[in-house]
Motif scaffolding. Structure first.
Motif, PDB file in Angstrom:
ATOM      1  N   LEU A 528       0.833  -1.199   0.000  1.00 20.53           N
ATOM      2  CA  LEU A 528       0.000   0.000   0.000  1.00 20.53           C
ATOM      3  C   LEU A 528       0.868   1.248   0.000  1.00 20.53           C
ATOM      4  CD1 LEU A 528      -2.828   1.266   0.196  1.00 20.53           C
ATOM      5  CD2 LEU A 528      -2.667   1.077   2.679  1.00 20.53           C
ATOM      6  N   GLU A 529       1.936   1.240   0.815  1.00 22.31           N
ATOM      7  CA  GLU A 529       2.857   2.385   0.862  1.00 22.31           C
ATOM      8  C   GLU A 529       3.542   2.581  -0.498  1.00 22.31           C
ATOM      9  OE1 GLU A 529       6.673   3.912   3.524  1.00 22.31           O
ATOM     10  OE2 GLU A 529       5.462   2.218   4.227  1.00 22.31           O
ATOM     11  N   GLU A 530       3.934   1.468  -1.109  1.00 26.45           N
ATOM     12  CA  GLU A 530       4.577   1.534  -2.435  1.00 26.45           C
ATOM     13  C   GLU A 530       3.620   2.134  -3.470  1.00 26.45           C
ATOM     14  OE1 GLU A 530       5.669  -1.621  -5.950  1.00 26.45           O
ATOM     15  OE2 GLU A 530       5.908  -2.302  -3.878  1.00 26.45           O
ATOM     16  N   LEU A 531       2.371   1.689  -3.448  1.00 27.64           N
ATOM     17  CA  LEU A 531       1.390   2.202  -4.413  1.00 27.64           C
ATOM     18  C   LEU A 531       1.068   3.670  -4.170  1.00 27.64           C
ATOM     19  CD1 LEU A 531      -1.105  -0.804  -4.598  1.00 27.64           C
ATOM     20  CD2 LEU A 531       0.527  -0.085  -6.354  1.00 27.64           C
ATOM     21  N   ASN A 532       1.019   4.084  -2.903  1.00 28.78           N
ATOM     22  CA  ASN A 532       0.803   5.503  -2.603  1.00 28.78           C
ATOM     23  C   ASN A 532       1.899   6.358  -3.223  1.00 28.78           C
ATOM     24  OD1 ASN A 532      -1.609   5.967  -1.124  1.00 28.78           O
ATOM     25  ND2 ASN A 532      -0.724   4.953   0.658  1.00 28.78           N
ATOM     26  N   TYR A 533       3.138   5.880  -3.129  1.00 27.43           N
ATOM     27  CA  TYR A 533       4.273   6.614  -3.691  1.00 27.43           C
ATOM     28  C   TYR A 533       4.191   6.661  -5.223  1.00 27.43           C
ATOM     29  CZ  TYR A 533       9.083   7.603  -5.129  1.00 27.43           C
ATOM     30  OH  TYR A 533      10.183   8.129  -5.741  1.00 27.43           O
ATOM     31  N   LEU A 534       3.940   5.491  -5.845  1.00 28.14           N
ATOM     32  CA  LEU A 534       3.919   5.420  -7.313  1.00 28.14           C
ATOM     33  C   LEU A 534       2.739   6.194  -7.916  1.00 28.14           C
ATOM     34  CD1 LEU A 534       4.834   1.649  -7.802  1.00 28.14           C
ATOM     35  CD2 LEU A 534       6.314   3.633  -8.227  1.00 28.14           C
ATOM     36  N   THR A 535       1.581   6.147  -7.271  1.00 28.66           N
ATOM     37  CA  THR A 535       0.422   6.870  -7.813  1.00 28.66           C
ATOM     38  C   THR A 535       0.596   8.379  -7.675  1.00 28.66           C
ATOM     39  OG1 THR A 535      -0.730   6.534  -5.694  1.00 28.66           O
ATOM     40  CG2 THR A 535      -1.246   5.013  -7.484  1.00 28.66           C
ATOM     41  N   ARG A 536       1.272   8.826  -6.633  1.00 29.41           N
ATOM     42  CA  ARG A 536       1.542  10.259  -6.497  1.00 29.41           C
ATOM     43  C   ARG A 536       2.449  10.742  -7.615  1.00 29.41           C
ATOM     44  NH1 ARG A 536       0.455  12.661  -1.187  1.00 29.41           N
ATOM     45  NH2 ARG A 536      -0.522  11.084   0.150  1.00 29.41           N
TER      46      ARG A 536
END
Length: 631
Positions: A528-536
């Motif tokens: 989830l943390e990884e996806l938050n970073y990539l989507t930003r």
């Protein structure tokens, strides 16, 4: 009901079946009876009837009895009734034949009236006519009449008859008299599989799943109907996982399922979103020699479409050799849920061309399709055709579709006026749809009017309170929102928590917002943390305005980040092979923030993600959603 006052000792019936006058041609009579028993169509029946009249033996009781039975069997109740009324001194057997025919063809009230006539003619009833009459009482939920028949049963000494006792159990169970049903069951000398099946059904009808399961565990049987009743009852009472466990036990005990069993299991799969299990059941059908027909086909179409595989549903629909109204309805509703509005409307038109008459369910499906496609004028045209062409009076669901259709496209005043002109009272679901649209289109004036109507609804669910609260919170009226929350607490109304599920290796995993129960929670939150970073990096900005709580932005961001569908997607990503489609089932409406982020997750991961929320399906792929951001 004068027949209730009949004295118990009436003597023998006026006519005895064995007291028939001698017929000069016994062979002719036997041949005619044989022909009547084997006849299957109206023309043949009428030709035999004509022959009986020509031979002057139309009062022969055997022949009259078989004629009535035959006409009932071929759905010609008018002819059966005429034959009955032209007979001289009809006996209990003739009454039984017509009453049974009326019940089997759905003329329940007529059957009860005929029974009353029979009793008033001082004709002694037997177990066969009593069982037919009690069946009609149960189907009509005519408890008072049924209790009167029960009195007759006691007067005529038929209370020990097993068939009658079972019918009485069914009557009392359906009419809410569980104790009476249980008393009859307890008094039975032989509580076999039939009696236990009926008692289990009574328990389930009253929501007593534990009592039903306890009784089921006491009797081991290989009877298919017995096992199916258990599965069906569990499904209807929301015990879906337990229903599937019973189905597995059924296989372990080598009990062969029938069509009804398969439909019940498919219903459980549909509600759970268990696509892989549903596919297995589909393949398992061939092993059990269960053929694909309209009944099974409709259940499979529902399962595939509601579990997110609309392509499989369409393929199956095309495979069906015979398509009836039910299968068309299943497919139209499925296409509408997946936002395939044009296909759904095309199927509706095809159905009309095939001269299949649409019903109320058809119009709910096709009007939903218009709503999801923003097809206002077509929606009006189809809605008006309900009464003008098909004489179907619109119900609250149909009006709700029209309000939703108008609200989605921003025609809020028109939708509000439409509610005022309806022939029915608006329900909270309809008003919530309009209130949600008012929030989206920022029309506080209409929103306030709708909010007032919603607050005045007699029956309002927790979701409606939350919608009201969110409406006030979105416009900064935190005091109003807080008052509604306090009203909920005071009334013991609990907010339905957002829950998302995903099927991985035929196992259903559930997630709630901020869930920490899963054994792999560490990996889930790392993803989830990884996806938050990539989507930003792709331009995603948390929609903190949607987090309708009077807290700071950091807390709002966290509340949005841990929504249940995001956790389910993260688990799917770490648990399945690349390129595997992820299918998420959510119990409430997906929020704008999750919708925006999932589009980007689908783009970044190269996955297709299908999300079913309370309203419809969203198919995310390559950074876009099938709804085109219109939902």
């Amino acid at each position: 009901m004068s027949f209730l006052n009949l004295a118990p000792a009436m003597g023998n019936p006026k006519f005895c079946w064995n007291s028939i006058s001698n017929d000069s041609d016994h062979i002719l009579r036997r041949n005619l009876i044989s022909m009547l028993q084997n006849s299957k169509d109206m023309n043949h029946a009428r030709s035999i009837h004509a022959k009986i009249i020509r031979k002057g033996i139309f009062q022969d009781p055997f022949l009259v009895f078989e004629l009535v039975r035959l006409y009932c069997k071929i759905n010609s109740i008018d002819y059966a009734t005429k034959v009955f009324h032209h007979s001289e001194n009809p006996n209990v057997y003739l009454y039984t034949a017509l009453i049974d025919g009326l019940v089997s063809l759905g003329f329940f009230t007529d059957a009860l009236n005929l029974y009353a006539q029979m009793i008033n003619q001082l004709i002694f009833p037997d177990e066969y006519v009593i069982t037919s009459v009690l069946k009609a009482c149960a189907l009509l939920l005519a408890l008072g009449y049924g209790k009167g028949v029960h009195c007759q049963v006691l007067k005529f000494g038929l209370s020990l008859n097993r068939s009658i006792a079972l019918k009485l159990m069914g009557l009392y169970g359906k009419c809410g008299r569980l104790e009476d049903a249980r008393n009859l069951f307890d008094k039975m000398s032989e509580r076999d599989v039939v009696a236990c099946t009926l008692m289990i059904t009574c328990y389930f009808d009253h929501g007593l799943t534990q009592e039903a399961m306890a009784l089921f565990s006491k009797l081991q049987s290989s009877d298919t109907v017995y096992w199916t009743a258990m599965i069906d009852g569990l499904v209807k009472n929301g015990e879906l996982t337990r229903a599937l466990e019973i189905f597995r036990e059924m296989q372990e005990n080598n009990v062969k399922p029938n069509e009804v069993t398969i439909v019940c299991v498919l219903s459980a799969c549909m509600q759970l979103g268990a696509l892989e299990l549903g596919r297995w059941v589909h393949m398992y059908m061939s092993k059990c020699n269960i053929k694909l027909n309209q009944f099974i086909g409709g259940a499979l179409i529902n399962m595939y479409s509601r579990c997110g595989d609309i392509d499989a549903a369409q393929s199956l629909f095309k495979m069906l050799k015979v398509r009836d109204l039910t299968t068309y309805n299943s497919m139209i509703v499925g296409l509408a849920m997946h936002g395939k509005s044009i296909e759904a409307i095309g199927l509706f038109r095809e159905m009309i061309k095939r001269r299949l008459v649409p019903n109320s369910i058809t119009f709910v499906g096709v009007l939903n399709a218009c709503s999801h496609g923003g097809l206002v004028e077509l929606g009006y045209e189809i809605f008006q055709s309900m009464e003008t062409e098909y004489r179907i009076e619109p119900q609250v669901q149909h009006y709700g579709c029209m309000v939703d259709l108008l609200a989605r496209v921003g025609r809020l005043e028109e939708a509000y006026d439409f509610i005022g002109k309806m022939g029915v009272h608006p329900d909270d679901r309809m008003l919530c749809a309009l209130l949600s649209a008012c929030k989206i289109h920022r029309n506080a004036k209409i929103g306030d009017h709708v909010a007032k109507l919603l607050s005045e609804c007699n029956s309002i669910e927790s979701g409606s309170y939350i919608m009201l609260s969110n409406f006030y919170a979105s416009s900064g009226r935190w005091n109003y929102a807080a008052k509604l929350r306090k009203k909920m607490e005071k009334g013991g109304i609990l907010k339905e928590p957002g829950c998302s599920s995903i099927e991985v290796n035929s196992v259903i995993y559930e997630f709630f917002s901020g869930d920490l129960r899963h054994p792999q929670r560490k990996r889930i939150y790392e993803k989830l943390e990884e996806l938050n970073y990539l989507t930003r990096l792709e331009g995603y900005i948390p929609a903190t305005k949607l987090a309708l709580h009077d807290v700071d932005d950091k807390q709002k961001e966290w509340a949005l980040a841990v929504h249940s569908e995001k956790l389910a997607i993260c688990y799917g990503l770490i648990s399945t092979e690349p390129c595997t489609t992820l299918r998420i089932m959510k119990n409430i409406r997906i929020c704008n923030d999750c919708h925006s982020m999932i589009k980007l997750i689908a783009k970044i991961t190269g996955r297709k993600i299908v999300v079913r929320d309370r309203n419809r399906f969203h198919h995310f792929e390559n950074g876009v959603c099938s709804c085109k951001d219109y939902w």
